[in-house]
Motif scaffolding. Structure first.
Motif, PDB file in Angstrom:
ATOM      1  N   PRO A  91      -7.196   5.008 -74.274  1.00 58.65           N
ATOM      2  CA  PRO A  91      -7.993   5.633 -75.336  1.00 58.65           C
ATOM      3  C   PRO A  91      -9.343   6.069 -74.782  1.00 58.65           C
ATOM      4  O   PRO A  91      -9.978   5.323 -74.031  1.00 58.65           O
ATOM      5  CB  PRO A  91      -8.124   4.534 -76.386  1.00 58.65           C
ATOM      6  CG  PRO A  91      -7.882   3.259 -75.651  1.00 58.65           C
ATOM      7  CD  PRO A  91      -6.941   3.589 -74.550  1.00 58.65           C
ATOM      8  N   TYR A  92      -9.749   7.275 -75.130  1.00 60.52           N
ATOM      9  CA  TYR A  92     -10.931   7.870 -74.508  1.00 60.52           C
ATOM     10  C   TYR A  92     -12.143   7.948 -75.438  1.00 60.52           C
ATOM     11  O   TYR A  92     -13.259   7.809 -74.999  1.00 60.52           O
ATOM     12  CB  TYR A  92     -10.580   9.268 -73.994  1.00 60.52           C
ATOM     13  CG  TYR A  92     -11.604   9.828 -73.058  1.00 60.52           C
ATOM     14  CD1 TYR A  92     -11.642   9.410 -71.734  1.00 60.52           C
ATOM     15  CD2 TYR A  92     -12.542  10.747 -73.494  1.00 60.52           C
ATOM     16  CE1 TYR A  92     -12.587   9.901 -70.860  1.00 60.52           C
ATOM     17  CE2 TYR A  92     -13.504  11.251 -72.624  1.00 60.52           C
ATOM     18  CZ  TYR A  92     -13.513  10.827 -71.310  1.00 60.52           C
ATOM     19  OH  TYR A  92     -14.459  11.313 -70.443  1.00 60.52           O
ATOM     20  N   SER A  93     -11.899   8.213 -76.715  1.00 58.95           N
ATOM     21  CA  SER A  93     -13.011   8.264 -77.665  1.00 58.95           C
ATOM     22  C   SER A  93     -12.524   7.845 -79.044  1.00 58.95           C
ATOM     23  O   SER A  93     -11.329   7.823 -79.316  1.00 58.95           O
ATOM     24  CB  SER A  93     -13.650   9.656 -77.709  1.00 58.95           C
ATOM     25  OG  SER A  93     -12.753  10.601 -78.208  1.00 58.95           O
ATOM     26  N   VAL A  94     -13.491   7.527 -79.896  1.00 57.54           N
ATOM     27  CA  VAL A  94     -13.175   7.032 -81.228  1.00 57.54           C
ATOM     28  C   VAL A  94     -14.220   7.562 -82.202  1.00 57.54           C
ATOM     29  O   VAL A  94     -15.383   7.722 -81.845  1.00 57.54           O
ATOM     30  CB  VAL A  94     -13.113   5.480 -81.236  1.00 57.54           C
ATOM     31  CG1 VAL A  94     -14.449   4.873 -80.880  1.00 57.54           C
ATOM     32  CG2 VAL A  94     -12.627   4.938 -82.542  1.00 57.54           C
ATOM     33  N   ALA A  95     -13.768   7.853 -83.410  1.00 56.83           N
ATOM     34  CA  ALA A  95     -14.679   8.296 -84.464  1.00 56.83           C
ATOM     35  C   ALA A  95     -14.282   7.610 -85.764  1.00 56.83           C
ATOM     36  O   ALA A  95     -13.093   7.387 -86.017  1.00 56.83           O
ATOM     37  CB  ALA A  95     -14.625   9.812 -84.639  1.00 56.83           C
ATOM     38  N   VAL A  96     -15.278   7.288 -86.577  1.00 54.73           N
ATOM     39  CA  VAL A  96     -15.029   6.696 -87.885  1.00 54.73           C
ATOM     40  C   VAL A  96     -15.309   7.774 -88.924  1.00 54.73           C
ATOM     41  O   VAL A  96     -16.407   8.323 -88.982  1.00 54.73           O
ATOM     42  CB  VAL A  96     -15.925   5.461 -88.118  1.00 54.73           C
ATOM     43  CG1 VAL A  96     -15.655   4.879 -89.497  1.00 54.73           C
ATOM     44  CG2 VAL A  96     -15.695   4.422 -87.034  1.00 54.73           C
ATOM     45  N   LEU A  97     -14.297   8.087 -89.725  1.00 50.47           N
ATOM     46  CA  LEU A  97     -14.436   9.108 -90.755  1.00 50.47           C
ATOM     47  C   LEU A  97     -15.156   8.538 -91.977  1.00 50.47           C
ATOM     48  O   LEU A  97     -15.266   7.319 -92.142  1.00 50.47           O
ATOM     49  CB  LEU A  97     -13.060   9.637 -91.152  1.00 50.47           C
ATOM     50  CG  LEU A  97     -12.209  10.211 -90.015  1.00 50.47           C
ATOM     51  CD1 LEU A  97     -10.852  10.638 -90.541  1.00 50.47           C
ATOM     52  CD2 LEU A  97     -12.919  11.367 -89.339  1.00 50.47           C
ATOM     53  N   SER A  98     -15.615   9.416 -92.849  1.00 54.24           N
ATOM     54  CA  SER A  98     -16.361   8.975 -94.034  1.00 54.24           C
ATOM     55  C   SER A  98     -15.526   8.096 -94.966  1.00 54.24           C
ATOM     56  O   SER A  98     -16.071   7.285 -95.701  1.00 54.24           O
ATOM     57  CB  SER A  98     -16.903  10.185 -94.797  1.00 54.24           C
ATOM     58  OG  SER A  98     -15.844  11.005 -95.235  1.00 54.24           O
TER      59      SER A  98
END
Length: 77
Positions: free
Chosen positions: A52-59
């Protein structure tokens, strides 16, 4: 323990979400650095990760992971 951490995001509740690329998982910590949990394991099926390279948390609280080794994005609830 982290191996090749790549990226981190912060949830609305204040958890740090870290790509643990070398261990093919996502780790979760509180803002003081205390381990909270983890998810993902090496593989190519749903819920499994390969570097896994990147992660984002959505609203809405969902977590999107850039699953580099599997050439895809995965959405976790």
């Amino acid at each position: 323990e982290l191996t090749h951490p790549r990226c981190l995001s912060v949830t609305k509740s204040g958890h740090l979400i870290v790509c643990d690329s070398g261990n093919n998982r996502i780790q979760v910590f509180d803002l003081n650095g205390k381990f909270v949990g983890k998810f993902g394991t090496k593989g190519s099926y749903f819920g499994e990760l390969d570097s896994p390279y990147s992660v984002a948390v959505l609203s809405n609280g969902r977590i999107v992971v850039c699953d580099q080794g599997n050439h895809r994005l995965q959405l976790f609830e």
